[in-house]
Motif scaffolding. Structure first.
Motif, PDB file in Angstrom:
ATOM      1  N   LYS A 175       9.867  -7.770   8.907  1.00 27.15           N
ATOM      2  CA  LYS A 175      11.292  -7.819   8.335  1.00 27.15           C
ATOM      3  C   LYS A 175      11.267  -7.615   6.952  1.00 27.15           C
ATOM      4  N   MET A 176      10.137  -8.411   6.143  1.00 31.20           N
ATOM      5  CA  MET A 176      10.066  -7.799   4.833  1.00 31.20           C
ATOM      6  C   MET A 176       9.552  -6.347   4.251  1.00 31.20           C
ATOM      7  N   ALA A 177       8.938  -6.626   5.181  1.00 32.73           N
ATOM      8  CA  ALA A 177       8.519  -4.690   4.847  1.00 32.73           C
ATOM      9  C   ALA A 177       9.690  -4.043   4.978  1.00 32.73           C
ATOM     10  N   LYS A 178       9.730  -3.969   5.807  1.00 27.57           N
ATOM     11  CA  LYS A 178      11.093  -2.607   6.876  1.00 27.57           C
ATOM     12  C   LYS A 178      11.622  -2.794   4.523  1.00 27.57           C
ATOM     13  N   MET A 179      12.473  -4.177   4.516  1.00 29.75           N
ATOM     14  CA  MET A 179      13.661  -4.281   3.329  1.00 29.75           C
ATOM     15  C   MET A 179      12.943  -3.771   2.586  1.00 29.75           C
ATOM     16  N   ASN A 180      11.633  -3.680   2.290  1.00 28.61           N
ATOM     17  CA  ASN A 180      11.278  -3.432   0.727  1.00 28.61           C
ATOM     18  C   ASN A 180      11.127  -1.527   0.736  1.00 28.61           C
ATOM     19  N   MET A 181      10.646  -1.246   2.195  1.00 27.07           N
ATOM     20  CA  MET A 181      10.648   0.340   2.618  1.00 27.07           C
ATOM     21  C   MET A 181      12.167   0.490   1.747  1.00 27.07           C
ATOM     22  N   ALA A 182      13.441   0.102   2.805  1.00 25.73           N
ATOM     23  CA  ALA A 182      14.692   0.616   2.405  1.00 25.73           C
ATOM     24  C   ALA A 182      15.194   0.559   0.892  1.00 25.73           C
ATOM     25  N   ILE A 183      14.619  -0.727   0.276  1.00 25.91           N
ATOM     26  CA  ILE A 183      14.838  -0.399  -1.098  1.00 25.91           C
ATOM     27  C   ILE A 183      14.212   0.401  -2.115  1.00 25.91           C
ATOM     28  N   ARG A 184      12.709   0.647  -1.528  1.00 22.96           N
ATOM     29  CA  ARG A 184      12.074   1.526  -2.200  1.00 22.96           C
ATOM     30  C   ARG A 184      12.660   3.229  -1.556  1.00 22.96           C
ATOM     31  N   GLY A 185      13.592   3.544  -1.144  1.00 17.13           N
ATOM     32  CA  GLY A 185      13.554   4.766  -0.427  1.00 17.13           C
ATOM     33  C   GLY A 185      12.791   4.977   0.391  1.00 17.13           C
ATOM     34  N   ILE A 186      11.269   4.323   1.093  1.00 22.68           N
ATOM     35  CA  ILE A 186      10.821   5.465   1.887  1.00 22.68           C
ATOM     36  C   ILE A 186      11.074   4.987   3.633  1.00 22.68           C
ATOM     37  N   ASP A 187      10.465   6.251   3.746  1.00 24.45           N
ATOM     38  CA  ASP A 187      11.016   6.744   4.987  1.00 24.45           C
ATOM     39  C   ASP A 187       9.838   5.798   5.970  1.00 24.45           C
ATOM     40  N   ALA A 188       9.521   4.743   6.505  1.00 22.40           N
ATOM     41  CA  ALA A 188       8.314   4.673   7.065  1.00 22.40           C
ATOM     42  C   ALA A 188       7.851   3.547   8.332  1.00 22.40           C
TER      43      ALA A 188
ATOM     44  N   MET B 110       0.747  -1.339  -0.520  1.00 23.49           N
ATOM     45  CA  MET B 110       0.227  -0.007  -0.270  1.00 23.49           C
ATOM     46  C   MET B 110       0.801   1.487   0.245  1.00 23.49           C
ATOM     47  N   PHE B 111       2.211   1.254   0.540  1.00 17.59           N
ATOM     48  CA  PHE B 111       3.023   2.259   0.362  1.00 17.59           C
ATOM     49  C   PHE B 111       3.577   2.674  -0.685  1.00 17.59           C
ATOM     50  N   VAL B 112       4.070   1.383  -0.860  1.00 17.34           N
ATOM     51  CA  VAL B 112       5.368   1.833  -2.063  1.00 17.34           C
ATOM     52  C   VAL B 112       4.306   2.468  -3.612  1.00 17.34           C
ATOM     53  N   GLN B 113       2.265   1.762  -3.328  1.00 18.96           N
ATOM     54  CA  GLN B 113       1.383   2.895  -4.159  1.00 18.96           C
ATOM     55  C   GLN B 113       1.463   4.144  -4.349  1.00 18.96           C
ATOM     56  N   SER B 114       1.209   3.936  -2.969  1.00 20.60           N
ATOM     57  CA  SER B 114       0.658   5.065  -2.279  1.00 20.60           C
ATOM     58  C   SER B 114       2.282   6.636  -3.007  1.00 20.60           C
ATOM     59  N   VAL B 115       3.048   6.271  -2.927  1.00 18.15           N
ATOM     60  CA  VAL B 115       4.419   6.874  -3.650  1.00 18.15           C
ATOM     61  C   VAL B 115       4.128   6.872  -4.736  1.00 18.15           C
ATOM     62  N   LYS B 116       3.858   5.314  -5.450  1.00 17.56           N
ATOM     63  CA  LYS B 116       4.218   6.188  -7.315  1.00 17.56           C
ATOM     64  C   LYS B 116       2.866   7.370  -7.343  1.00 17.56           C
ATOM     65  N   PHE B 117       1.741   6.941  -6.625  1.00 15.46           N
ATOM     66  CA  PHE B 117       0.963   7.774  -6.982  1.00 15.46           C
ATOM     67  C   PHE B 117       1.207   9.690  -7.442  1.00 15.46           C
ATOM     68  N   ILE B 118       1.797   9.955  -6.569  1.00 19.16           N
ATOM     69  CA  ILE B 118       2.252  11.025  -6.076  1.00 19.16           C
ATOM     70  C   ILE B 118       3.416  10.895  -6.679  1.00 19.16           C
ATOM     71  N   GLN B 119       4.074  10.659  -7.151  1.00 16.53           N
ATOM     72  CA  GLN B 119       5.074  11.201  -8.000  1.00 16.53           C
ATOM     73  C   GLN B 119       4.730  10.628  -9.385  1.00 16.53           C
ATOM     74  N   VAL B 120       3.375   9.896 -10.265  1.00 25.26           N
ATOM     75  CA  VAL B 120       2.697  10.234 -11.209  1.00 25.26           C
ATOM     76  C   VAL B 120       2.309  11.564 -11.153  1.00 25.26           C
TER      77      VAL B 120
ATOM     78  N   GLY C 210       4.097  15.189  -7.597  1.00 20.77           N
ATOM     79  CA  GLY C 210       3.939  15.624  -5.753  1.00 20.77           C
ATOM     80  C   GLY C 210       5.399  14.893  -6.681  1.00 20.77           C
ATOM     81  N   ASN C 211       5.923  15.162  -4.666  1.00 19.58           N
ATOM     82  CA  ASN C 211       7.500  14.796  -4.767  1.00 19.58           C
ATOM     83  C   ASN C 211       7.454  13.883  -3.816  1.00 19.58           C
ATOM     84  N   ARG C 212       8.027  12.599  -4.096  1.00 21.93           N
ATOM     85  CA  ARG C 212       7.813  11.486  -3.049  1.00 21.93           C
ATOM     86  C   ARG C 212       8.258  12.032  -1.399  1.00 21.93           C
ATOM     87  N   ASN C 213       9.145  12.691  -1.368  1.00 17.75           N
ATOM     88  CA  ASN C 213       9.701  11.841  -0.218  1.00 17.75           C
ATOM     89  C   ASN C 213       8.566  13.258   0.912  1.00 17.75           C
ATOM     90  N   LYS C 214       7.699  13.865   0.892  1.00 20.83           N
ATOM     91  CA  LYS C 214       6.892  14.353   1.290  1.00 20.83           C
ATOM     92  C   LYS C 214       5.486  13.292   1.454  1.00 20.83           C
TER      93      LYS C 214
END
Length: 541
Positions: free
Chosen positions: A278-291, A247-257, A260-264
């Protein structure tokens, strides 16, 4: 809604026609498959997508490791390969600058890059690929990365030294990650291995069936939720049962498309299963999402990690019909504003937990089993009535079957909103006929399907939507009350009109059953032909 005799005749004819079409389609698909024969065996893999290429490489391990450990091993290697690649790029840049900061962790932290100690860099791992110590080398690398990066403490898998894991095969997979998988694009975009990570998670979900649903929501469902909710810059997004973080990955993508600023975007999540967290933590790290997923896995009902959060958008796919969730110990909980959820089903506990965390004008999009639409047992009907009377239900979408790897029961998307644009009204959509079959077991929404659903919601919110029989209807709270506060879309959208072709019902049924009989005969002939063709290439039925 009452179905009259004339309607039932039309429905029966339609069902029979659909059955004929399905039989024809299935037969021709099989024939086409047989015609292709061995041609697919020599297919060039040069154009296979990066994600699939890496998945095929990882499958070398299949059968050489216990199934329960396989997912951890593969996603861990993807993560390690990713952070090492990103680190190496920055390392080379710092070396070229010549100021001696290439071994200073702060220089990497400043750009949200994980510092990778020398013993954990992919070069060291690839050099040890064909040694008996390769498992220990990878485990030590994971430990070293956790020591240098506190946010990863206790997150990374460290099971590569297990005696159950064939070190020869593990070394071959390391070779594939090193030589056969081109990671040039990794240096240009965080999305590449992020997509690969998500692709592999989806494949694991498919392989693991029901268990896979614990950590993965199909991307088309996530995209639909996000497309309808439309998150924006400087918003707070929350998922109280976040799985691997889709859900977080797609939200950031939507803002980018939408420029918008993906970091905001402020991301908050919680997950009760330690491995999935743990999977979620790694996924956020790979995507560069500060969660903010908390510092550990925790039960959302008993240990709310974000007790004061009021989110602008809440998206979730909670466990369906969860029983034994601890209701007896939470009788006086402040979250149960609309009534105490039953002990045997947590559906309305999840809904009320999310409403409790919703900001003024906030929006919720969640997936629930269809039972929550109409159940009257154990007080659920009264809770649903209270939520409807508080004018929170903005829309309900009935989904087609086979969208999920984990369940076959019918499911629905709920949209709950504070401060609805169309006060006193709810949009019902019957999307059960939408989507396409990816394979014999799984259905998916196309981009056009998702756009149609999102556009329908937008038109409703703008007050320009007209009812389409069999697809959508705007219904007042008063009319919902007349239906005992049941939210099943079929009650409101009705059945689409069928053109009357002038052929009498009895004549049409005689004609269709005659055609069906001919189809059955043809089907038997084709089955024999298929058996012969399969036998010719060495496959007996």
């Amino acid at each position: 809604m009452i179905v009259r005799y004339g309607q039932s005749k039309k429905i029966l004819v339609k069902v029979l026609q659909s059955g004929l079409i399905t039989i024809v389609c299935d037969i021709f698909i099989i024939i086409e498959f047989i015609k292709k024969g061995h041609r697919m065996a020599g297919k060039n893999n040069a154009n296979i997508g990066f994600e699939e290429q890496l998945w095929k490489a990882a499958c070398v391990l299949w059968g050489h490791i216990p199934a329960a450990e396989y997912r951890k091993v593969i996603v861990g290697l993807i993560f390690l390969r990713y952070i090492s690649g990103v680190f190496d790029k920055k390392y080379q840049e710092l070396v070229q600058e010549g100021e001696g900061f290439e071994n200073d962790p702060i220089a990497y932290l400043a750009e949200n890059i994980f510092y990778v100690p020398e013993e954990a860099r992919w070069k060291k791992i690839s050099e040890a690929a064909h040694t008996p110590e390769i498992g220990k080398v990878i485990d030590d690398a994971m430990l070293a990365i956790e020591r240098e990066n506190k946010s990863l403490k206790g997150v990374l898998p460290k099971n590569y030294g297990s005696p159950d894991l064939d070190k020869r095969v593990l070394g071959e997979v390391v070779d594939l990650f090193t030589n056969n998988i081109k990671l040039d694009d990794t240096e240009e975009s965080k999305d590449l291995l992020g997509r690969t990570y998500e692709y592999c998670i989806a494949q694991f979900a498919a392989y693991e069936g029901t268990k896979g649903g614990e950590f993965y929501t199909p991307s088309s469902i996530v995209k639909t939720l996000v497309a309808i909710l439309k998150p924006f810059e400087n918003c707070r997004v929350y998922d109280p049962c976040c799985g691997s973080g889709g859900m977080f990955v797609q939200s950031v993508k939507f803002i980018q498309v939408h420029r918008g600023n993906r970091n905001k975007i402020a991301v908050y999540g919680q997950e009760s299963n330690a491995d999935t967290w743990k999977m979620a933590k790694m996924n956020m790290a790979i995507r560069g999402i500060d969660a903010d997923l908390g510092n550990k896995a925790a039960d959302t009902f008993f240990n709310d990690l974000h007790p004061t959060l009021k989110a602008d958008f809440i998206m979730a796919n909670p466990p369906f019909n969860l029983s034994n969730w601890g209701q007896d110990k939470l009788q006086e909980d402040v979250r149960w504003k609309y009534g105490i959820p039953p002990a045997g089903n947590a559906n309305f506990a999840w809904i009320q937990h999310m409403i409790h965390h919703l900001a003024p004008n906030g929006k919720i999009g969640l997936v629930l089993a269809n039972g929550a639409l109409s159940s009257q047992t154990s007080g659920e009907g009264e809770i649903r009535k209270n939520i409807i009377e508080d004018d929170l239900i903005e829309g309900i979408i009935a989904l087609p079957t086979q969208l999920f790897y984990s369940v076959t029961i019918p499911v629905t998307l709920w949209f709950i909103t504070k401060g609805k644009k169309q006060a006193g009204k709810t949009l019902f959509i019957d999307a059960r006929k939408m989507g396409y079959m990816v394979d014999r077991k799984h259905r998916d929404f196309s981009e056009e399907d998702i756009k149609k659903l999102a556009d329908t919601f937008t038109a409703f919110q703008d007050g320009t939507l007209e009812d389409v029989k069999g697809f959508c209807a705007v219904v007042s709270t008063e009319d919902i009350a007349k239906q005992d506060y049941i939210l099943t879309p079929g009650r409101y959208v009705g059945i689409e009109d069928q053109e009357d072709d002038g052929e009498p019902f009895e004549d049409k049924m005689n004609r269709l059953t005659s055609e069906l009989s001919e189809m059955f005969t043809k089907s038997n002939e084709l089955q024999n032909e298929i058996r012969e063709k399969l036998g010719a290439i060495g496959y007996e039925i």
